[in-house]
Design a protein around this motif. Structure first.
Motif, mmCIF file in Angstrom:
data_model
loop_
_atom_site.group_PDB
_atom_site.id
_atom_site.type_symbol
_atom_site.label_atom_id
_atom_site.label_comp_id
_atom_site.label_asym_id
_atom_site.label_seq_id
_atom_site.Cartn_x
_atom_site.Cartn_y
_atom_site.Cartn_z
ATOM 1 N N GLY A 12 69.236 -80.380 -43.722
ATOM 2 C CA GLY A 12 68.996 -81.816 -43.798
ATOM 3 C C GLY A 12 69.929 -82.683 -42.991
ATOM 4 O O GLY A 12 69.817 -83.909 -43.014
ATOM 5 N N ARG A 13 70.852 -82.095 -42.228
ATOM 6 C CA ARG A 13 71.873 -82.892 -41.546
ATOM 7 C C ARG A 13 71.424 -83.445 -40.195
ATOM 8 O O ARG A 13 72.008 -84.400 -39.689
ATOM 9 N N ARG A 14 70.422 -82.839 -39.593
ATOM 10 C CA ARG A 14 69.964 -83.269 -38.280
ATOM 11 C C ARG A 14 68.434 -83.369 -38.266
ATOM 12 O O ARG A 14 67.742 -82.599 -38.926
ATOM 13 N N ALA A 15 67.946 -84.310 -37.484
ATOM 14 C CA ALA A 15 66.517 -84.402 -37.203
ATOM 15 C C ALA A 15 66.346 -84.333 -35.697
ATOM 16 O O ALA A 15 67.214 -84.788 -34.935
ATOM 17 N N TYR A 16 65.232 -83.762 -35.272
ATOM 18 C CA TYR A 16 64.976 -83.562 -33.847
ATOM 19 C C TYR A 16 63.627 -84.193 -33.502
ATOM 20 O O TYR A 16 62.617 -83.890 -34.139
#
Length: 336
Positions: A294-298
């Motif tokens: 859940g720490r990054r979105a792409y």
């Protein structure tokens, strides 16, 4: 604080940050390939050839298989799936016959079968990926079936139909379309909560997002999301819902429980000249995926041949990674 504690604390502070494990798979539509980007650095680890116009990409529950929908191009409709064995990268093609323009994909819980929407035949097609053959096709209508979400138990599928502005509810046990739920003009992007209780649907022509209660199949909220919302993703904890607005080149962030917008991420860069796309010379963000932690979105920036890497705590862009021409779908695979 004793000497041992000081030593351990110093070692922890001196240690490098944990490196993200895995790769980001990006479908390069114009390059007919899947780009493999290291999740830690964004450096390309190579490309895998696919059929023409790769759109959606999904990874099997056990991480051993990747499937790509070969949608085709403007001149000819695609009618295949590319299956990639992971991590060997060996590929094979599955012919779908009359079921052209495959798009939305989901693996069924057994990881051996997948369902795919086919705009050309107005169907939701079930495919045996191990044997490489179509098992059945469920008619869902001629409203341009595009994306699909699956109930956690795999018993129902929810198909957005862009031209009809509805979500079609499909019972996979009986192979029947149960009903259509009207959401808004241009219903396209879709995501389901991990518990299967709620659907979020992006209505691109209405600049809105609809929330559907699964128990009643009623639209219980409609929220504004300006600028052609086309994709929806959910954080693993279902706290936030991410909506990609293609024309506005923004990412709308909603707090799911409160059903309110809490952030907007600007995805284009001032002064940058973007390449031609279906919406003109624009950034044209499309695919979005959230990391398992859940720490990054792409987000794939189709007009810029790049992926924007977004921090989900500050909702800011950390990096931009280079891709092949016209990136669309994104998925995450492990290193195994």
């Amino acid at each position: 604080m004793n000497a041992l504690t000081i030593l351990l604390l110093g070692a922890a502070l001196a240690a490098p940050a944990a490196r993200a494990e895995g790769v980001l798979l990006v479908g390069n539509k114009s390059a007919a390939s899947v780009e493999i980007l290291d999740l830690g650095s964004g450096v390309s680890q190579g490309r895998i050839a696919t059929g023409a116009g790769p759109h959606e990409i999904e990874v099997s529950p056990d991480g051993r298989r990747v499937v790509v929908a070969d949608y085709g191009g403007a001149a000819s409709a695609g009618d295949t799936l590319t299956v990639i064995d992971w991590p060997s990268r060996a590929t094979r093609s599955i012919a779908l016959g009359r079921h052209r323009r495959p798009h939305g994909l989901r693996f069924l819980p057994d990881g051996r079968r997948a369902v795919v929407t086919t705009e050309g035949s107005g169907s939701l097609v079930e495919v045996d990926l191990e044997r490489g053959r179509v098992l059945r096709a469920i008619a869902v209508g001629a409203g341009k079936p595009h994306m699909v979400a699956l109930a956690p138990d795999g018993e129902r599928a929810y198909v957005t139909q862009v031209a009809a502005g509805v979500v079609s509810v499909v019972d996979l046990a009986s192979g029947r379309r149960l009903r259509d739920v009207a959401t808004g003009a241009g219903a396209e992007g879709i995501a389901i909560t991990p518990d299967g209780a709620e659907l979020w649907v992006a209505n691109r022509a209405d600049d809105s997002v609809s929330v559907i209660d699964i128990a009643t199949l009623a639209v219980v909220a409609t929220l504004p999301s300006a600028g052609f919302p086309i994709r929806v993703a959910m954080t693993p904890d279902a706290r936030h819902v991410l909506v990609v607005n293609a024309k506005a080149a923004t990412l709308s962030v909603f707090e799911r429980a409160a059903r309110r917008a809490v952030a907007t991420v600007t995805l284009d860069e001032p002064g940058v000249r973007y390449q031609p796309s279906m919406l003109g010379d624009s950034a044209l963000p499309i695919g979005v995926r959230v990391a398992a932690d859940g720490r990054r979105a792409y987000v794939a920036i189709s007009g810029g041949d790049q992926v924007a890497v977004i921090d989900t705590e500050s909702w800011t862009i950390l990096e931009r990674w280079k891709t092949g021409r016209e990136p669309d779908a994104v998925a995450i695979a492990g290193l195994r």
